[in-house]
Motif scaffolding. Sequence first.
Motif, mmCIF file in Angstrom:
data_model
loop_
_atom_site.group_PDB
_atom_site.id
_atom_site.type_symbol
_atom_site.label_atom_id
_atom_site.label_comp_id
_atom_site.label_asym_id
_atom_site.label_seq_id
_atom_site.Cartn_x
_atom_site.Cartn_y
_atom_site.Cartn_z
ATOM 1 N N ALA A 89 5.056 -8.677 1.195
ATOM 2 C CA ALA A 89 5.396 -7.611 2.142
ATOM 3 C C ALA A 89 6.480 -8.090 3.100
ATOM 4 N N GLU A 90 7.472 -7.276 3.289
ATOM 5 C CA GLU A 90 8.614 -7.598 4.150
ATOM 6 C C GLU A 90 8.187 -7.921 5.577
ATOM 7 N N ALA A 91 7.169 -7.237 6.093
ATOM 8 C CA ALA A 91 6.759 -7.412 7.488
ATOM 9 C C ALA A 91 6.004 -8.712 7.735
ATOM 10 N N VAL A 92 5.404 -9.301 6.699
ATOM 11 C CA VAL A 92 4.559 -10.492 6.867
ATOM 12 C C VAL A 92 5.420 -11.750 6.876
ATOM 13 N N GLU A 93 5.246 -12.548 7.949
ATOM 14 C CA GLU A 93 5.987 -13.803 8.051
ATOM 15 C C GLU A 93 5.124 -15.009 7.697
ATOM 16 N N TYR A 94 3.837 -14.970 8.032
ATOM 17 C CA TYR A 94 2.922 -16.062 7.723
ATOM 18 C C TYR A 94 1.607 -15.474 7.234
ATOM 19 N N ALA A 95 0.990 -16.149 6.287
ATOM 20 C CA ALA A 95 -0.327 -15.729 5.807
ATOM 21 C C ALA A 95 -1.209 -16.957 5.679
ATOM 22 N N PHE A 96 -2.456 -16.829 6.117
ATOM 23 C CA PHE A 96 -3.414 -17.924 6.088
ATOM 24 C C PHE A 96 -4.703 -17.428 5.452
ATOM 25 N N THR A 97 -5.454 -18.329 4.820
ATOM 26 C CA THR A 97 -6.749 -18.017 4.239
ATOM 27 C C THR A 97 -7.818 -18.759 5.031
#
Length: 197
Positions: A89-97
Amino acid sequence: MRDLDETDLEILELLMSDARRPWSDIAEIVDLTPPAVSDRVARLQEMGIIRRFTLDVDRSQLREGVPVLLTVTVHADRFEPVRETLLDAEAVEYAFTTAENDLLCYARVPGGDVPAWLSETLNKESVDDYDVTLLTGAEWTPSIGGTEFALTCAECGNTVTSEGVASRIGGDLYQFCCPSCETSFEEQYDRLEEATS
């Protein structure tokens, strides 16, 4: 295998603050010659500690959007597809689990309408619940200070100690905790190579 020393850690800190810093500047700070710094950086790359030199773009300067911290609870069987969708997704800069298998994302949602953005981005049947926190600021300042480095065995995942071995297989350098893991990995690699030939 040679362990990382204080000079290696200092070089990593300097490169993390500015990856374009000239070897001569680093050499002056760590009391080495520029070629010695270059050799150490090449060794850190070969060991897989430095994976690449990248450009860190502050996307907030390039586009608008409301900064949010998004916690998404996902059906277990849909976790990986939802994670991939959010990463794309263009809006997401970082993702964590998280350990609970929730996804945390830092995003800049266009227009600030998070429910609308989520319904456009994700299949609603995949998401159990979500929570949104509006952010007033965000900083990303990774550090290696106080870190004990430990390489991971490519075969079993154990920590590679000074008794470990490094081996170049198929053009890539791998770290192993023991000769047994090295042999097992090489045998499996050879079998896969033969099967694909």
